[in-house]
Scaffold this motif. Structure first.
Motif, PDB file in Angstrom:
ATOM      1  N   LEU A  66     -34.750  35.255  87.792  1.00 36.84           N
ATOM      2  CA  LEU A  66     -34.338  36.656  87.875  1.00 36.84           C
ATOM      3  C   LEU A  66     -32.894  36.834  87.414  1.00 36.84           C
ATOM      4  O   LEU A  66     -32.572  37.784  86.689  1.00 36.84           O
ATOM      5  N   GLN A  67     -32.035  35.931  87.842  1.00 35.81           N
ATOM      6  CA  GLN A  67     -30.633  36.011  87.434  1.00 35.81           C
ATOM      7  C   GLN A  67     -30.520  35.825  85.915  1.00 35.81           C
ATOM      8  O   GLN A  67     -29.759  36.530  85.251  1.00 35.81           O
ATOM      9  N   SER A  68     -31.278  34.914  85.370  1.00 37.70           N
ATOM     10  CA  SER A  68     -31.271  34.690  83.926  1.00 37.70           C
ATOM     11  C   SER A  68     -31.733  35.943  83.177  1.00 37.70           C
ATOM     12  O   SER A  68     -31.159  36.321  82.154  1.00 37.70           O
ATOM     13  N   ARG A  69     -32.762  36.610  83.716  1.00 38.53           N
ATOM     14  CA  ARG A  69     -33.247  37.844  83.086  1.00 38.53           C
ATOM     15  C   ARG A  69     -32.182  38.933  83.108  1.00 38.53           C
ATOM     16  O   ARG A  69     -31.992  39.662  82.134  1.00 38.53           O
ATOM     17  N   ARG A  70     -31.480  39.048  84.245  1.00 37.64           N
ATOM     18  CA  ARG A  70     -30.415  40.057  84.346  1.00 37.64           C
ATOM     19  C   ARG A  70     -29.303  39.781  83.331  1.00 37.64           C
ATOM     20  O   ARG A  70     -28.806  40.700  82.677  1.00 37.64           O
ATOM     21  N   GLU A  71     -28.929  38.508  83.228  1.00 35.88           N
ATOM     22  CA  GLU A  71     -27.871  38.152  82.277  1.00 35.88           C
ATOM     23  C   GLU A  71     -28.316  38.416  80.840  1.00 35.88           C
ATOM     24  O   GLU A  71     -27.535  38.919  80.029  1.00 35.88           O
ATOM     25  N   ASN A  72     -29.556  38.096  80.541  1.00 32.88           N
ATOM     26  CA  ASN A  72     -30.071  38.350  79.191  1.00 32.88           C
ATOM     27  C   ASN A  72     -30.125  39.847  78.895  1.00 32.88           C
ATOM     28  O   ASN A  72     -29.832  40.275  77.785  1.00 32.88           O
ATOM     29  N   ALA A  73     -30.508  40.632  79.891  1.00 31.44           N
ATOM     30  CA  ALA A  73     -30.539  42.086  79.706  1.00 31.44           C
ATOM     31  C   ALA A  73     -29.131  42.623  79.452  1.00 31.44           C
ATOM     32  O   ALA A  73     -28.931  43.503  78.603  1.00 31.44           O
ATOM     33  N   ALA A  74     -28.149  42.100  80.192  1.00 32.08           N
ATOM     34  CA  ALA A  74     -26.760  42.527  79.977  1.00 32.08           C
ATOM     35  C   ALA A  74     -26.298  42.133  78.575  1.00 32.08           C
ATOM     36  O   ALA A  74     -25.624  42.921  77.892  1.00 32.08           O
ATOM     37  N   ASP A  75     -26.670  40.924  78.139  1.00 36.00           N
ATOM     38  CA  ASP A  75     -26.309  40.491  76.782  1.00 36.00           C
ATOM     39  C   ASP A  75     -26.953  41.393  75.727  1.00 36.00           C
ATOM     40  O   ASP A  75     -26.307  41.783  74.757  1.00 36.00           O
ATOM     41  N   ARG A  76     -28.221  41.720  75.923  1.00 39.99           N
ATOM     42  CA  ARG A  76     -28.891  42.606  74.972  1.00 39.99           C
ATOM     43  C   ARG A  76     -28.248  43.991  74.952  1.00 39.99           C
ATOM     44  O   ARG A  76     -28.114  44.609  73.902  1.00 39.99           O
ATOM     45  N   SER A  77     -27.854  44.477  76.131  1.00 38.26           N
ATOM     46  CA  SER A  77     -27.199  45.779  76.209  1.00 38.26           C
ATOM     47  C   SER A  77     -25.870  45.755  75.452  1.00 38.26           C
ATOM     48  O   SER A  77     -25.547  46.693  74.715  1.00 38.26           O
ATOM     49  N   THR A  78     -25.109  44.678  75.621  1.00 36.26           N
ATOM     50  CA  THR A  78     -23.827  44.544  74.917  1.00 36.26           C
ATOM     51  C   THR A  78     -24.053  44.471  73.415  1.00 36.26           C
ATOM     52  O   THR A  78     -23.340  45.116  72.634  1.00 36.26           O
ATOM     53  N   THR A  79     -25.067  43.717  73.016  1.00 40.43           N
ATOM     54  CA  THR A  79     -25.386  43.600  71.591  1.00 40.43           C
ATOM     55  C   THR A  79     -25.806  44.951  71.022  1.00 40.43           C
ATOM     56  O   THR A  79     -25.403  45.321  69.917  1.00 40.43           O
ATOM     57  N   ALA A  80     -26.613  45.691  71.782  1.00 44.41           N
ATOM     58  CA  ALA A  80     -27.056  47.013  71.321  1.00 44.41           C
ATOM     59  C   ALA A  80     -25.870  47.964  71.177  1.00 44.41           C
ATOM     60  O   ALA A  80     -25.788  48.727  70.203  1.00 44.41           O
ATOM     61  N   ALA A  81     -24.942  47.919  72.120  1.00 46.77           N
ATOM     62  CA  ALA A  81     -23.757  48.781  72.026  1.00 46.77           C
ATOM     63  C   ALA A  81     -22.921  48.410  70.810  1.00 46.77           C
ATOM     64  O   ALA A  81     -22.433  49.289  70.089  1.00 46.77           O
ATOM     65  N   ALA A  82     -22.772  47.097  70.566  1.00 49.93           N
ATOM     66  CA  ALA A  82     -22.023  46.656  69.386  1.00 49.93           C
ATOM     67  C   ALA A  82     -22.725  47.108  68.112  1.00 49.93           C
ATOM     68  O   ALA A  82     -22.075  47.534  67.144  1.00 49.93           O
ATOM     69  N   TYR A  83     -24.048  47.040  68.100  1.00 52.18           N
ATOM     70  CA  TYR A  83     -24.811  47.472  66.930  1.00 52.18           C
ATOM     71  C   TYR A  83     -24.645  48.978  66.704  1.00 52.18           C
ATOM     72  O   TYR A  83     -24.487  49.423  65.576  1.00 52.18           O
ATOM     73  N   ARG A  84     -24.697  49.753  67.792  1.00 53.24           N
ATOM     74  CA  ARG A  84     -24.507  51.197  67.649  1.00 53.24           C
ATOM     75  C   ARG A  84     -23.134  51.493  67.052  1.00 53.24           C
ATOM     76  O   ARG A  84     -23.003  52.352  66.172  1.00 53.24           O
ATOM     77  N   THR A  85     -22.115  50.796  67.516  1.00 50.95           N
ATOM     78  CA  THR A  85     -20.771  51.001  66.987  1.00 50.95           C
ATOM     79  C   THR A  85     -20.722  50.628  65.509  1.00 50.95           C
ATOM     80  O   THR A  85     -20.186  51.375  64.687  1.00 50.95           O
ATOM     81  N   LEU A  86     -21.298  49.470  65.193  1.00 49.07           N
ATOM     82  CA  LEU A  86     -21.326  49.017  63.808  1.00 49.07           C
ATOM     83  C   LEU A  86     -22.111  49.989  62.934  1.00 49.07           C
ATOM     84  O   LEU A  86     -21.694  50.306  61.812  1.00 49.07           O
TER      85      LEU A  86
END
Length: 188
Positions: A66-86
């Motif tokens: 569960l903790q791994s899933r949460r961390e992966n979701a946070a990473d994906r969210s950060t990546t998505a935000a970076a992609y939106r900015t880009l």
């Protein structure tokens, strides 16, 4: 920063995984130790202990997943935000490029039209110069004829007639030239 997060996460994962493996190992040893005794009491204690240790190991691993899933979701969210900015930056760059190319294309069309106008002007000038050249050649021919006539001893009346004819020819040519010059102006 990313390297320290990854290494920190790996150390945190290895401890729970090691504990879960140790619990399953202890449960296995307890069951194997109780088997030779063939005592229902020891077998019951060993089975309950093995079940409790197995559930504990399962709980530790489930929490880790569960903790791994949460961390992966946070990473994906950060990546998505970076992609939106880009994507926003790239869209702005594309709009700027499109505007610049549109302006350059418009300037090229204007230059083309100006050059076409200059070519037309030069063609008109060339036509005028050609007509002047033709008039000058006709005039030279007339003068040569008059020289031949003068050398031949024609009478004064012939010269007067020739002069009147030359004046009429020049006047007719001037009228034709003026009409030719007025024609391109009316067409434009």
């Amino acid at each position: 920063m990313a390297a320290s997060r990854t290494s920190m996460r790996r150390r945190q994962r290895s401890l729970p995984a090691t504990v879960a493996v140790a619990l399953v190992s202890v449960a296995t040893v307890v069951v194997l130790a109780a088997l030779p005794a063939q005592s229902p009491l020891w077998l019951s204690i060993a089975s309950v202990t093995a079940l409790a240790l197995a559930w504990g190991a399962l709980r530790i691993m489930w929490t880790e997943v569960l903790q791994s899933r949460r961390e992966n979701a946070a990473d994906r969210s950060t990546t998505a935000a970076a992609y939106r900015t880009l994507f926003g930056v790239r869209a702005a760059e594309h709009a700027e490029f499109t505007t610049a190319m549109t302006e350059r294309l418009a300037e090229a069309h204007i230059s083309q039209r100006e050059l076409e106008g200059l070519v037309t002007q030069q063609e008109t000038r060339a036509q005028r110069a050609e007509s002047r050249l033709t008039e000058a050649q006709v005039r030279v021919q007339m003068l040569e004829e008059s020289i031949v006539a003068l050398r031949g001893g024609d009478d004064v009346a012939g010269l007067v007639a020739w002069d009147e004819q030359t004046t009429q020819n020049v006047a007719a040519k001037n009228v034709a030239r003026d009409a030719a010059q007025q024609r391109p102006l009316k067409q434009a």
